[in-house]
Design a protein around this motif. Structure first.
Motif, short mmCIF file in Angstrom:
data_model
loop_
_atom_site.label_atom_id
_atom_site.label_comp_id
_atom_site.label_asym_id
_atom_site.label_seq_id
_atom_site.Cartn_x
_atom_site.Cartn_y
_atom_site.Cartn_z
N ALA A 23 67.46 2.12 -16.82
CA ALA A 23 67.66 3.54 -17.11
C ALA A 23 68.73 4.18 -16.23
CB ALA A 23 66.34 4.29 -16.94
N THR A 24 69.09 3.54 -15.14
CA THR A 24 70.08 4.11 -14.22
C THR A 24 71.47 4.07 -14.85
OG1 THR A 24 68.79 3.18 -12.40
CG2 THR A 24 71.00 3.99 -11.89
N PRO A 25 72.25 5.16 -14.75
CA PRO A 25 73.64 5.12 -15.24
C PRO A 25 74.41 3.99 -14.56
CG PRO A 25 72.96 7.36 -14.72
CD PRO A 25 71.86 6.47 -14.23
N LYS A 26 75.24 3.32 -15.34
CA LYS A 26 75.94 2.15 -14.81
C LYS A 26 76.83 2.50 -13.62
CE LYS A 26 75.89 -0.85 -18.87
NZ LYS A 26 76.71 -1.66 -19.81
N PHE A 27 77.49 3.66 -13.66
CA PHE A 27 78.35 4.02 -12.54
C PHE A 27 77.53 4.16 -11.26
CE2 PHE A 27 80.44 7.00 -9.69
CZ PHE A 27 81.68 6.42 -9.56
N ALA A 28 76.32 4.73 -11.38
CA ALA A 28 75.47 4.89 -10.20
C ALA A 28 75.04 3.52 -9.66
CB ALA A 28 74.24 5.74 -10.54
N MET A 29 74.75 2.57 -10.57
CA MET A 29 74.38 1.23 -10.13
C MET A 29 75.55 0.57 -9.39
SD MET A 29 72.31 -0.12 -13.48
CE MET A 29 71.93 -1.69 -12.74
N LYS A 30 76.75 0.68 -9.98
CA LYS A 30 77.92 0.08 -9.35
C LYS A 30 78.20 0.73 -7.99
CE LYS A 30 80.37 -1.38 -13.54
NZ LYS A 30 81.66 -1.32 -14.28
N THR A 45 71.91 4.06 1.40
CA THR A 45 72.41 3.97 0.03
C THR A 45 71.50 4.74 -0.92
OG1 THR A 45 73.39 1.79 0.45
CG2 THR A 45 73.00 2.38 -1.85
N VAL A 46 70.19 4.55 -0.76
CA VAL A 46 69.22 5.27 -1.59
C VAL A 46 69.34 6.78 -1.37
CG1 VAL A 46 66.75 5.74 -1.86
CG2 VAL A 46 67.58 3.38 -1.82
N ALA A 47 69.56 7.20 -0.13
CA ALA A 47 69.68 8.63 0.17
C ALA A 47 70.88 9.24 -0.53
CB ALA A 47 69.78 8.84 1.68
N ILE A 48 72.00 8.53 -0.56
CA ILE A 48 73.19 9.05 -1.23
C ILE A 48 72.98 9.11 -2.74
CG2 ILE A 48 75.62 8.57 -1.76
CD1 ILE A 48 75.92 7.54 1.08
N LEU A 49 72.36 8.09 -3.30
CA LEU A 49 72.07 8.11 -4.73
C LEU A 49 71.16 9.28 -5.08
CD1 LEU A 49 71.58 4.31 -5.54
CD2 LEU A 49 73.53 5.75 -6.13
N GLY A 53 71.32 12.78 -7.71
CA GLY A 53 70.31 12.94 -8.74
C GLY A 53 69.74 11.66 -9.28
N VAL A 54 69.97 10.53 -8.59
CA VAL A 54 69.46 9.22 -9.03
C VAL A 54 68.45 8.76 -7.98
CG1 VAL A 54 70.01 6.83 -9.58
CG2 VAL A 54 71.62 8.66 -10.18
N GLU A 55 67.18 8.80 -8.31
CA GLU A 55 66.13 8.43 -7.37
C GLU A 55 65.67 7.00 -7.62
OE1 GLU A 55 62.94 11.18 -7.22
OE2 GLU A 55 64.21 12.93 -6.86
N ARG A 56 65.95 6.14 -6.66
CA ARG A 56 65.56 4.74 -6.74
C ARG A 56 65.08 4.29 -5.36
NH1 ARG A 56 65.87 6.16 -11.09
NH2 ARG A 56 66.85 5.22 -12.92
N VAL A 57 64.26 3.25 -5.32
CA VAL A 57 63.75 2.73 -4.06
C VAL A 57 64.68 1.63 -3.55
CG1 VAL A 57 61.37 3.30 -4.59
CG2 VAL A 57 62.27 1.06 -5.25
#
Length: 211
Positions: A23-30, A45-49, A53-57
């Motif tokens: 579900a994560t936008p590809k640009f955010a993953m890259k 890295t998680v803090a910047i994401l 607006g992208v919350e991931r562990v």
């Protein structure tokens, strides 16, 4: 090349063929992959994401890095190849990291993490290296380690024993690898040999892009 142009090139070089229902936008993953490999801890890295607006562990970003299967380019034909090995610690265990670097560009050509150091592991690493690149005309720069001398002779490679000069390029990469493995223990806690070996190849990919 401008910094922005370089950032775009680095992002585009990261392929996400493993993505199916992510579900994560590809640009955010890259961006997450690039930031971690460029030097940020998983936590930062998680803090910047999250600020985007992208919350991931942390484990999610860790999995992105490994699933992306990033590696240095193949089919390079360098004039010289600086080859060496060093010991690194993962958890409570010591492993031997073999590495080959093009001293003209400081690019990493190949890495391999081994549980031990001997003539067989040196030959195995050298075989993988020459299978990946065009090294028929290359001069290998090695230190006084007999196993690397024997590996070069076994594979009929030209080599020169030197402890300084162009061999400093591989020492520079070793220092950064050790800094990363010591500073970012959350990347390597309970890591298996294969996982750590994959991370080192991903690190090499990022190093070649960023230096």
């Amino acid at each position: 090349m401008s910094k922005n142009a370089r950032l775009d090139r680095d992002i585009d070089a990261i392929e996400l063929g493993f993505v199916e229902r992510e579900a994560t936008p590809k640009f955010a993953m890259k961006l997450g992959i690039q930031m971690h490999l460029a030097g940020l801890s998983l936590s930062n890295t998680v803090a910047i994401l999250e600020s985007l607006g992208v919350e991931r562990v942390r484990s999610t970003v860790h999995n992105w890095v490994h699933k992306a299967d990033l590696q240095p380019d193949d089919d390079i034909a360098p004039n010289q190849v600086a080859v060496d090995e060093t010991v690194i610690r993962l958890n409570d265990d010591l492993y031997w990291l073999y590495m080959a670097v093009d001293p003209d560009t400081n690019d990493v050509l190949h890495t391999k993490l081994q549980p031990t150091r001997n003539h067989y592991t040196a030959k195995d690493f050298t075989l993988e290296l020459i299978e990946k690149h065009d090294l028929d005309e290359s001069l290998f720069l090695v230190d006084g380690l007999p196993s690397l001398h024997d590996a070069c002779r076994y594979h009929s490679l030209r080599f020169q024993v030197t402890k300084h000069g162009n061999r400093n390029s591989v020492e520079r990469v070793f220092r950064e690898v050790k800094r990363r493995t010591n500073a970012f223990s959350n990347s390597f806690s309970n890591a298996h040999l294969r996982t750590a070996d994959d991370w080192l190849k991903s690190f090499s990919f990022a190093w070649n892009m960023l230096i």
